[in-house]
Design a protein around this motif. Structure first.
Motif, PDB file in Angstrom:
ATOM      1  N   PRO A  64      36.582  43.735  42.578  1.00 51.46           N
ATOM      2  CA  PRO A  64      35.806  43.151  41.489  1.00 51.46           C
ATOM      3  C   PRO A  64      34.425  42.775  42.013  1.00 51.46           C
ATOM      4  N   ARG A 102      43.558  41.607  47.817  1.00 50.41           N
ATOM      5  CA  ARG A 102      43.582  42.767  46.944  1.00 50.41           C
ATOM      6  C   ARG A 102      44.060  44.005  47.686  1.00 50.41           C
ATOM      7  N   ASP A 119      44.099  36.575  32.105  1.00 47.39           N
ATOM      8  CA  ASP A 119      42.911  35.746  31.876  1.00 47.39           C
ATOM      9  C   ASP A 119      42.324  35.945  30.481  1.00 47.39           C
ATOM     10  N   THR A 160      46.027  40.073  41.256  1.00 46.88           N
ATOM     11  CA  THR A 160      46.727  40.689  42.384  1.00 46.88           C
ATOM     12  C   THR A 160      48.230  40.419  42.318  1.00 46.88           C
ATOM     13  N   ARG A 202      35.088  38.371  33.577  1.00 45.99           N
ATOM     14  CA  ARG A 202      34.002  37.879  34.431  1.00 45.99           C
ATOM     15  C   ARG A 202      33.387  38.947  35.314  1.00 45.99           C
ATOM     16  N   TYR A 249      42.811  28.387  32.814  1.00 48.08           N
ATOM     17  CA  TYR A 249      43.949  29.216  33.226  1.00 48.08           C
ATOM     18  C   TYR A 249      45.310  28.644  32.807  1.00 48.08           C
ATOM     19  N   LEU A 309      38.813  28.922  39.955  1.00 46.82           N
ATOM     20  CA  LEU A 309      40.221  28.932  40.375  1.00 46.82           C
ATOM     21  C   LEU A 309      40.460  27.845  41.419  1.00 46.82           C
ATOM     22  N   PHE A 366      33.941  40.947  45.870  1.00 49.03           N
ATOM     23  CA  PHE A 366      34.806  39.968  46.544  1.00 49.03           C
ATOM     24  C   PHE A 366      34.683  40.093  48.066  1.00 49.03           C
ATOM     25  N   ALA A 390      43.773  35.659  44.920  1.00 46.79           N
ATOM     26  CA  ALA A 390      42.923  36.647  44.235  1.00 46.79           C
ATOM     27  C   ALA A 390      42.189  37.525  45.246  1.00 46.79           C
ATOM     28  N   ASN A 406      38.490  45.936  29.435  1.00 51.05           N
ATOM     29  CA  ASN A 406      39.464  46.597  30.328  1.00 51.05           C
ATOM     30  C   ASN A 406      40.877  46.618  29.742  1.00 51.05           C
ATOM     31  N   GLY A 438      36.109  43.293  33.046  1.00 49.04           N
ATOM     32  CA  GLY A 438      37.030  42.206  32.697  1.00 49.04           C
ATOM     33  C   GLY A 438      36.255  41.057  32.079  1.00 49.04           C
ATOM     34  N   GLU A 477      49.009  36.780  43.009  1.00 47.26           N
ATOM     35  CA  GLU A 477      48.713  35.907  41.868  1.00 47.26           C
ATOM     36  C   GLU A 477      49.806  35.999  40.804  1.00 47.26           C
ATOM     37  N   THR A 518      34.804  31.550  39.588  1.00 50.52           N
ATOM     38  CA  THR A 518      35.995  31.645  38.748  1.00 50.52           C
ATOM     39  C   THR A 518      36.556  30.305  38.324  1.00 50.52           C
TER      40      THR A 518
END
Ligand code: 2M8
Ligand code: MG
Ligand code: MG
Length: 267
Positions: free
Chosen positions: A148, A143, A8, A43, A177, A17, A132, A118, A140, A216, A175, A46, A130
């Motif tokens: 996150p 996990r 990302d 993950t 976000r 993305y 997404l 999450f 995502a 990160n 990260g 992903e 996100t």
């Protein structure tokens, strides 16, 4: 040489993305047979999806250095006796996500801290945060090693939160976000572990080109021979010392990725 890359904001555009702007450099790496090691907060599910889209099968690192996955066809079983998932050896470098979430919730109860992880979010919440697509958001959510979260309390409370968890052996990383809570690992530790395995798999210890856009990524950039700081639309990279050369891209995300890799390949 190997390439270790964040996703990302780095190989993938921060907003939509997309990776297509990096296609020429990706192709050049394939032709030069340079392995592209994805090293991300994302993950396992992903990354599998993205490898399919990119048409590559390579080792990769997920959840900020927590899990290293090696294709069983090209890598011998590591001596840590890992489990096999979907054609990959899973080497666990971090901790178990359920234990992390349980501890986070205990600390939240005890201290009254405000945050939303999450585990607290519905699929719709995650999509809102996100952007997404639904299928990716589902992946995502799957996990294994990290949580996150969006911090909703004061900076002072965040400092307490971070100190408490670090004292218990967890890592807190930022990260693009989210704030990520994970076991005692990071992207730099994981890529070094991978380089060792690569070297015992009939190669020499590789030179590392690393690319990232967020705090990160710093540990990964610090251990690289070529550290590419991809320009981000949402944050400036803090100054840090590293072992290798630092290269700042002028373009954002995948366009910057393309620019940096193409110029490094010319040398
Ligand atoms: C999360 O990671 C990004 C990467 O920097 C972030 O913190 O902003 C991860 O949870 C990942 O699984 C997810 O795909 C991504 C979506 O923006 O956010
Ligand atoms: Mg990033
Ligand atoms: Mg990332």
């Amino acid at each position: 040489v190997i390439v270790a890359t964040d996703l990302d904001g780095t190989l993938l555009d921060h907003h939509d993305y997309s990776w297509q702007a990096a296609a020429p450099a990706l192709q050049a790496l394939k032709e030069a047979e340079v392995p592209i090691i994805i090293n991300t907060s994302k993950t396992f599910e992903e990354v599998l999806e993205l490898q399919k889209a990119l048409g590559i099968v390579e080792p990769f690192i997920v959840e900020n250095g927590s899990g290293l996955f090696l294709p069983v066809n090209t890598y011998p079983q590591p001596d840590t006796r890992p489990e096999q998932v979907a054609g990959f050896w899973q080497c666990t470098l971090g901790s178990d996500r359920e234990a992390i979430v349980a501890r986070l919730h205990e600390l939240r109860e005890a201290n009254g801290w405000q945050f939303s992880g999450f585990a607290d979010m519905t699929l719709t919440d995650l999509i809102q945060h996100t952007g997404l697509p639904e299928e990716n958001a589902r992946k995502a959510m799957k996990r294994r090693f990290s949580e996150p979260l969006v911090w909703k309390d004061t900076d002072a409370a965040f400092a307490e939160f971070k100190a408490q968890l670090e004292a218990e052996g967890y890592r807190i990383l930022k990260g693009g976000r989210f704030v990520h809570v994970l076991g005692d690992t990071d992207k730099g530790y994981a890529v070094t572990r991978f380089a060792d395995i690569f070297a015992t798999n009939g190669e020499t210890f590789p030179k590392i080109i690393a690319l990232g856009d967020s705090p990160n990524d710093i540990e990964m950039l610090q251990v690289a021979d070529y550290a590419v700081l991809v320009r981000s639309p949402v944050q400036n990279f803090p100054e840090f010392n590293s072992k290798g050369v630092q290269i700042r891209t002028s373009a954002f995300g995948p366009e910057g990725w393309n620019e940096a890799i193409q110029s490094l390949l010319q040398h």
